[in-house]
Design an enzyme around this catalytic site. Structure first.
Site, PDB file in Angstrom:
ATOM      1  N   HIS A 256       6.686-101.404   9.365  1.00 44.71           N
ATOM      2  CA  HIS A 256       6.978 -99.996   9.686  1.00 44.71           C
ATOM      3  C   HIS A 256       6.290 -99.020   8.744  1.00 44.71           C
ATOM      4  O   HIS A 256       6.425 -97.817   8.915  1.00 44.71           O
ATOM      5  CB  HIS A 256       8.505 -99.780   9.631  1.00 44.71           C
TER       6      HIS A 256
ATOM      7  N   GLU B  59       2.356-110.390  16.541  1.00 45.25           N
ATOM      8  CA  GLU B  59       3.414-109.803  15.714  1.00 45.25           C
ATOM      9  C   GLU B  59       4.761-110.390  16.138  1.00 45.25           C
ATOM     10  O   GLU B  59       5.053-110.466  17.327  1.00 45.25           O
ATOM     11  CB  GLU B  59       3.425-108.289  15.917  1.00 45.25           C
TER      12      GLU B  59
ATOM     13  N   ASP C 288      -5.009-102.135   8.488  1.00 43.95           N
ATOM     14  CA  ASP C 288      -6.453-102.106   8.250  1.00 43.95           C
ATOM     15  C   ASP C 288      -7.010-103.498   7.928  1.00 43.95           C
ATOM     16  O   ASP C 288      -8.130-103.833   8.317  1.00 43.95           O
ATOM     17  CB  ASP C 288      -6.788-101.157   7.090  1.00 43.95           C
TER      18      ASP C 288
ATOM     19  N   ALA D 284       9.626-105.432   6.595  1.00 42.20           N
ATOM     20  CA  ALA D 284       9.665-103.968   6.566  1.00 42.20           C
ATOM     21  C   ALA D 284       8.280-103.333   6.439  1.00 42.20           C
ATOM     22  O   ALA D 284       8.102-102.162   6.793  1.00 42.20           O
ATOM     23  CB  ALA D 284      10.569-103.499   5.427  1.00 42.20           C
TER      24      ALA D 284
ATOM     25  N   PRO E  22       8.082-109.493   3.187  1.00 41.92           N
ATOM     26  CA  PRO E  22       9.165-109.311   2.223  1.00 41.92           C
ATOM     27  C   PRO E  22      10.555-109.643   2.756  1.00 41.92           C
ATOM     28  O   PRO E  22      10.878-109.325   3.902  1.00 41.92           O
ATOM     29  CB  PRO E  22       9.078-107.824   1.857  1.00 41.92           C
ATOM     30  N   ASN E  23      11.312-110.278   1.887  1.00 39.07           N
ATOM     31  CA  ASN E  23      12.731-110.624   2.099  1.00 39.07           C
ATOM     32  C   ASN E  23      12.951-111.782   3.072  1.00 39.07           C
ATOM     33  O   ASN E  23      14.071-112.273   3.208  1.00 39.07           O
ATOM     34  CB  ASN E  23      13.539-109.393   2.554  1.00 39.07           C
TER      35      ASN E  23
ATOM     36  N   ARG F 172      12.745 -98.453  12.648  1.00 40.99           N
ATOM     37  CA  ARG F 172      12.186 -99.796  12.935  1.00 40.99           C
ATOM     38  C   ARG F 172      11.424 -99.816  14.262  1.00 40.99           C
ATOM     39  O   ARG F 172      10.822-100.822  14.626  1.00 40.99           O
ATOM     40  CB  ARG F 172      13.290-100.853  12.968  1.00 40.99           C
TER      41      ARG F 172
ATOM     42  N   HIS G 282       9.099-110.724  15.308  1.00 40.41           N
ATOM     43  CA  HIS G 282      10.339-110.326  14.622  1.00 40.41           C
ATOM     44  C   HIS G 282      11.480-111.173  15.142  1.00 40.41           C
ATOM     45  O   HIS G 282      11.556-111.462  16.345  1.00 40.41           O
ATOM     46  CB  HIS G 282      10.651-108.846  14.861  1.00 40.41           C
ATOM     47  N   LEU G 283      12.352-111.540  14.228  1.00 45.41           N
ATOM     48  CA  LEU G 283      13.561-112.273  14.634  1.00 45.41           C
ATOM     49  C   LEU G 283      14.471-111.362  15.456  1.00 45.41           C
ATOM     50  O   LEU G 283      15.007-111.754  16.493  1.00 45.41           O
ATOM     51  CB  LEU G 283      14.314-112.754  13.387  1.00 45.41           C
ATOM     52  N   SER G 284      14.664-110.137  14.956  1.00 40.01           N
ATOM     53  CA  SER G 284      15.556-109.187  15.623  1.00 40.01           C
ATOM     54  C   SER G 284      14.762-108.336  16.609  1.00 40.01           C
ATOM     55  O   SER G 284      13.530-108.252  16.522  1.00 40.01           O
ATOM     56  CB  SER G 284      16.230-108.290  14.573  1.00 40.01           C
TER      57      SER G 284
ATOM     58  N   ARG H 232      20.481-114.132   4.289  1.00 40.24           N
ATOM     59  CA  ARG H 232      20.317-112.674   4.374  1.00 40.24           C
ATOM     60  C   ARG H 232      20.866-112.153   5.701  1.00 40.24           C
ATOM     61  O   ARG H 232      20.416-112.567   6.768  1.00 40.24           O
ATOM     62  CB  ARG H 232      18.816-112.374   4.314  1.00 40.24           C
TER      63      ARG H 232
END
Ligand code: DQA
Length: 147
Positions: free
Chosen positions: A79, A97, A86, A76, A9-10, A110, A99-101, A17
């Site tokens: 989290h 996994e 599952d 998101a 999402p987003n 987070r 993440h950009l940040s 953003r």
């Protein structure tokens, strides 16, 4: 040999953003960079973004038998989503996994990742390079598993 790149999402809004957190690179630019890097390593890349948890779960299910592994930025849902966790456990495909940040340097909510419990590992904080590093990590993992 195929890698599935899944964004949650987003992340369709990347480029506009919260650019101070996520940078100015768009998702389509990230997909192009990631695809070139995967192809250089001998893998095809399928890319999908969805704002809907169920669509992401369906994509994980469909990857079984089609893709050798998954690069996942669940946004998101990282989290919150036991259902995504599952789904990953159910298909038994290796997941990196991404993440950009650096989620561990941000708000406490987070710091928790349901994905991390079932992922091969987590790469966070390198902006679009997180995806490139994830390709390298997945390719290395797959070649170790094959040897
Ligand atoms: C993110 C980090 C998440 O906490 C956030 O909800 C996102 C993006 C990242 O790539 O840094 O949507 O996954």
């Amino acid at each position: 040999m195929t890698i599935l790149l899944l964004n949650g999402p987003n992340l369709n809004l990347l480029g506009t953003r919260q650019t101070s957190v996520y940078g100015a690179t768009t998702l389509s630019e990230i997909e192009t960079l990631t695809r070139s890097h995967a192809e250089a390593a001998g893998y095809k890349l399928d890319a999908l973004q969805s704002n809907h948890e169920g669509v992401l779960i369906d994509a994980i299910h469909s990857a079984k038998g089609k893709s050798q592994g998954i690069i996942l930025n669940a946004g998101a849902y990282t989290h919150t989503s036991i259902a995504l966790m599952d789904a990953i456990s159910s298909v038994e495909l290796p997941v990196i996994e991404v993440h950009l940040s650096n989620i561990h340097a941000r708000e406490p909510f987070r710091h928790q990742s349901y994905i991390a419990r079932v992922a091969v590992g987590q790469i966070a904080g390198f902006g679009p390079d997180s995806y490139i590093l994830a390709v390298d990590a997945l390719v290395a993992h797959l070649s170790e598993a094959a040897s």
